[in-house]
Structure formats: structure tokens, C-alpha cells
Design an enzyme around this catalytic site. Sequence first.
Site, PDB file in Angstrom:
ATOM      1  N   ARG A 185      45.848  53.608  39.357  1.00 30.86           N
ATOM      2  CA  ARG A 185      44.917  52.585  38.854  1.00 30.86           C
ATOM      3  C   ARG A 185      43.498  53.136  38.726  1.00 30.86           C
ATOM      4  O   ARG A 185      42.786  52.828  37.764  1.00 30.86           O
ATOM      5  CB  ARG A 185      44.942  51.356  39.753  1.00 30.86           C
ATOM      6  CG  ARG A 185      46.190  50.518  39.507  1.00 30.86           C
ATOM      7  CD  ARG A 185      46.500  49.618  40.687  1.00 30.86           C
ATOM      8  NE  ARG A 185      45.439  48.681  40.963  1.00 30.86           N
ATOM      9  CZ  ARG A 185      45.163  48.213  42.188  1.00 30.86           C
ATOM     10  NH1 ARG A 185      45.851  48.616  43.227  1.00 30.86           N
ATOM     11  NH2 ARG A 185      44.190  47.355  42.348  1.00 30.86           N
TER      12      ARG A 185
ATOM     13  N   ARG B 136      44.133  46.036  51.895  1.00 34.74           N
ATOM     14  CA  ARG B 136      43.815  44.727  51.317  1.00 34.74           C
ATOM     15  C   ARG B 136      45.006  43.774  51.471  1.00 34.74           C
ATOM     16  O   ARG B 136      46.154  44.173  51.297  1.00 34.74           O
ATOM     17  CB  ARG B 136      43.476  44.911  49.833  1.00 34.74           C
ATOM     18  CG  ARG B 136      43.203  43.593  49.123  1.00 34.74           C
ATOM     19  CD  ARG B 136      42.432  43.783  47.877  1.00 34.74           C
ATOM     20  NE  ARG B 136      43.237  44.283  46.765  1.00 34.74           N
ATOM     21  CZ  ARG B 136      42.810  44.322  45.515  1.00 34.74           C
ATOM     22  NH1 ARG B 136      41.591  43.913  45.223  1.00 34.74           N
ATOM     23  NH2 ARG B 136      43.580  44.785  44.550  1.00 34.74           N
TER      24      ARG B 136
ATOM     25  N   ARG C 244      39.530  45.725  29.557  1.00 32.83           N
ATOM     26  CA  ARG C 244      39.734  46.949  30.334  1.00 32.83           C
ATOM     27  C   ARG C 244      39.869  48.161  29.427  1.00 32.83           C
ATOM     28  O   ARG C 244      40.027  49.279  29.916  1.00 32.83           O
ATOM     29  CB  ARG C 244      41.020  46.806  31.132  1.00 32.83           C
ATOM     30  CG  ARG C 244      40.858  46.709  32.628  1.00 32.83           C
ATOM     31  CD  ARG C 244      42.249  46.505  33.207  1.00 32.83           C
ATOM     32  NE  ARG C 244      42.334  46.691  34.601  1.00 32.83           N
ATOM     33  CZ  ARG C 244      42.249  45.717  35.502  1.00 32.83           C
ATOM     34  NH1 ARG C 244      41.993  44.490  35.128  1.00 32.83           N
ATOM     35  NH2 ARG C 244      42.419  45.985  36.767  1.00 32.83           N
TER      36      ARG C 244
ATOM     37  N   ARG D 125      49.674  43.466  47.795  1.00 33.74           N
ATOM     38  CA  ARG D 125      50.120  43.573  46.411  1.00 33.74           C
ATOM     39  C   ARG D 125      50.929  44.853  46.225  1.00 33.74           C
ATOM     40  O   ARG D 125      50.554  45.891  46.754  1.00 33.74           O
ATOM     41  CB  ARG D 125      48.904  43.581  45.482  1.00 33.74           C
ATOM     42  CG  ARG D 125      48.448  42.183  45.121  1.00 33.74           C
ATOM     43  CD  ARG D 125      47.171  42.147  44.358  1.00 33.74           C
ATOM     44  NE  ARG D 125      46.959  43.240  43.421  1.00 33.74           N
ATOM     45  CZ  ARG D 125      45.863  43.377  42.698  1.00 33.74           C
ATOM     46  NH1 ARG D 125      44.887  42.496  42.818  1.00 33.74           N
ATOM     47  NH2 ARG D 125      45.725  44.380  41.874  1.00 33.74           N
TER      48      ARG D 125
ATOM     49  N   LYS E 262      35.180  42.500  42.117  1.00 35.26           N
ATOM     50  CA  LYS E 262      35.047  41.568  40.989  1.00 35.26           C
ATOM     51  C   LYS E 262      35.585  40.173  41.364  1.00 35.26           C
ATOM     52  O   LYS E 262      34.941  39.172  41.101  1.00 35.26           O
ATOM     53  CB  LYS E 262      35.820  42.084  39.759  1.00 35.26           C
ATOM     54  CG  LYS E 262      35.379  43.446  39.269  1.00 35.26           C
ATOM     55  CD  LYS E 262      36.102  43.834  37.981  1.00 35.26           C
ATOM     56  CE  LYS E 262      37.593  44.013  38.133  1.00 35.26           C
ATOM     57  NZ  LYS E 262      38.015  45.206  38.867  1.00 35.26           N
TER      58      LYS E 262
HETATM   59  P1  ADP Z   1      42.497  45.258  40.186  1.00 35.57           P
HETATM   60  O1  ADP Z   1      41.169  44.990  39.531  1.00 35.57           O
HETATM   61  O2  ADP Z   1      42.410  45.239  41.661  1.00 35.57           O
HETATM   62  O3  ADP Z   1      43.218  46.450  39.654  1.00 35.57           O
HETATM   63  P2  ADP Z   1      43.763  43.030  38.739  1.00 35.57           P
HETATM   64  O4  ADP Z   1      44.304  41.872  39.476  1.00 35.57           O
HETATM   65  O5  ADP Z   1      42.579  42.817  37.868  1.00 35.57           O
HETATM   66  O6  ADP Z   1      43.481  44.093  39.877  1.00 35.57           O
HETATM   67  O7  ADP Z   1      44.908  43.704  37.837  1.00 35.57           O
HETATM   68  C1  ADP Z   1      46.164  44.057  38.359  1.00 35.57           C
HETATM   69  C2  ADP Z   1      46.992  44.760  37.297  1.00 35.57           C
HETATM   70  O8  ADP Z   1      47.245  43.868  36.187  1.00 35.57           O
HETATM   71  C3  ADP Z   1      46.335  45.979  36.642  1.00 35.57           C
HETATM   72  O9  ADP Z   1      46.498  47.156  37.414  1.00 35.57           O
HETATM   73  C4  ADP Z   1      47.091  46.032  35.314  1.00 35.57           C
HETATM   74  O10 ADP Z   1      48.395  46.557  35.487  1.00 35.57           O
HETATM   75  C5  ADP Z   1      47.229  44.568  34.948  1.00 35.57           C
HETATM   76  N1  ADP Z   1      46.066  44.108  34.146  1.00 35.57           N
HETATM   77  C6  ADP Z   1      45.112  43.228  34.537  1.00 35.57           C
HETATM   78  N2  ADP Z   1      44.191  43.054  33.583  1.00 35.57           N
HETATM   79  C7  ADP Z   1      44.548  43.859  32.555  1.00 35.57           C
HETATM   80  C8  ADP Z   1      43.989  44.164  31.281  1.00 35.57           C
HETATM   81  N3  ADP Z   1      42.842  43.590  30.872  1.00 35.57           N
HETATM   82  N4  ADP Z   1      44.638  45.056  30.478  1.00 35.57           N
HETATM   83  C9  ADP Z   1      45.769  45.629  30.863  1.00 35.57           C
HETATM   84  N5  ADP Z   1      46.358  45.422  32.054  1.00 35.57           N
HETATM   85  C10 ADP Z   1      45.756  44.541  32.900  1.00 35.57           C
END
Ligand code: ADP
Length: 214
Positions: free
Chosen positions: A170, A126, A87, A159, A13
Site C-alpha cells: 500500500r 491498528r 488516489r 483489517r 485522514k
Molecule cells: P488506507 O488509507 O488506510 O489505505 P482506505 O480505507 O482508504 O485505507 O482504503 C483501503 C483500500 O481500499 C485501499 O488499499 C484500496 O485497495 C481500496 N481503495 C480505497 N480507495 C480507493 C481509490 N480511490 N482507488 C482505488 N482503490 C481504493
Amino acid sequence: MNIILLGAPGSGKGTQAEKLVQNFNFEQLSTGDLFRKNISEKTQMGLEASKLISAGKLVPDEITNKMVEEYLKNGNKENIIFDGYPRTINQAKALKEILVLNNSKIDKVILLDVEEKILLERLVGRLICPKCKRSYHLKNRPPKKEGICDFDNSSLETRPDDKPEKIAIRLQSYLSDTSPLIDYYKTEKKLVKISVSNLTSEKVFEKIREALKL
Ligand code: ADP
């Protein structure tokens, strides 16, 4: 046009959002990046979110929705790429309400569909540039100089939530909390599914352009 990029962690994404921003008049709203910014600036919200994020868990809807609402209040309401948001079904409903209040809406939802085996390979290994947020991979997409960002010479980082045991949490949360959004947006007739497992990121980008008629 507002779009959502939907897909499991590691589906690409962020990479596709970056391409859309570079090539077209889009702005990326990544809730993950916004949380990480709050964590590095040690804001109250960052402190609350930090533990959950490094454990691989989702931040509660209430906090996440409020952060997005604030972001949209102060800026554009058009040509936004929602990356990593919504999400959960609750977040999808909240986003709809926020946009309606701003006379706006989601136009298309692009689902980046990847086999789980490939997701694991991508996430383990990553590396992220803490400054420009570009992502690399130890094997698949190494930087020119080991451990250093090609663009701004920052030291690359792993990360904390990219550790194998956190990755499993996740992916589980994607399956239980986020994948119901696929049917939600199918019902709204906004979903376009792209199977990306064997495609290069350039090819995926072409398919996204086709889907968005860009
Ligand atoms: P990835 O898509 O690789 O998991 P992101 O950078 O989008 O990574 O998100 C990292 C973390 O931030 C998620 O695992 C979650 O803990 C938190 N997070 C991000 N977006 C949301 C969301 N929309 N709702 C709840 N938690 C979120």
C-alpha cells in the site's frame, strides 16, 4: 466547501474526517469504507474489489470512479470530505468532471504529510471497529477494554490489508500512484501541506481548521 484529504495510509485522514464531520457541517465520502461496505454486503462490486483490497492493491479507476459518481448522483454535492479519493491522476480528472457537471468543485486539498517510519508504526497495531469505523491502536490509542470499541461495544478487528506485507504494498502504491496528486493540486493552487509526524491529532485538527478558515 468540498475538500480532499490527501495522505499515505496511516496519515490520519479518517480520524481528521471524523472530527470535521462531528464539528462542522461536513459529510465524509471514504472510498475505502464504501468498498468495505460492498464487501460485507457481498455485492458484485464488493466481490470484484475484495481480492485487490486484501492484497493491498488499488481497485481499478473505472470501478472507483463509477462508485463515487453514483454516490454523488444521489446525495449532496457540497460540504463533502473526500477521504481516500482521488488516489490516482485519472481519478482526480474524473472527480473534476463529475463535480463540474454538478456545478461544483474542490475548494482545498489538505495534504497530511508523515514520515514513513511513523506510518509503519501506526498501521501495524491498528484496530478498527467494524460498526462505527473508529480506529484504535494497540499501543498509541488502546480502547478502554481490550479488543472492544469504547462507543458501541463491538469487537475490534484488524483489517486484512493491515498485515505488514500488505502495508508495504500500500505504501508503495501511495508513492507511485497517489503522490503525483501533490503536484497536480499544487498546480491547481489548492494544496495545503501539513507536516503531522510529531503532532497530536488535536493539533492537526487545529491546523486543518486554520487552513480552511473554520
Ligand atoms: P488506507 O488509507 O488506510 O489505505 P482506505 O480505507 O482508504 O485505507 O482504503 C483501503 C483500500 O481500499 C485501499 O488499499 C484500496 O485497495 C481500496 N481503495 C480505497 N480507495 C480507493 C481509490 N480511490 N482507488 C482505488 N482503490 C481504493
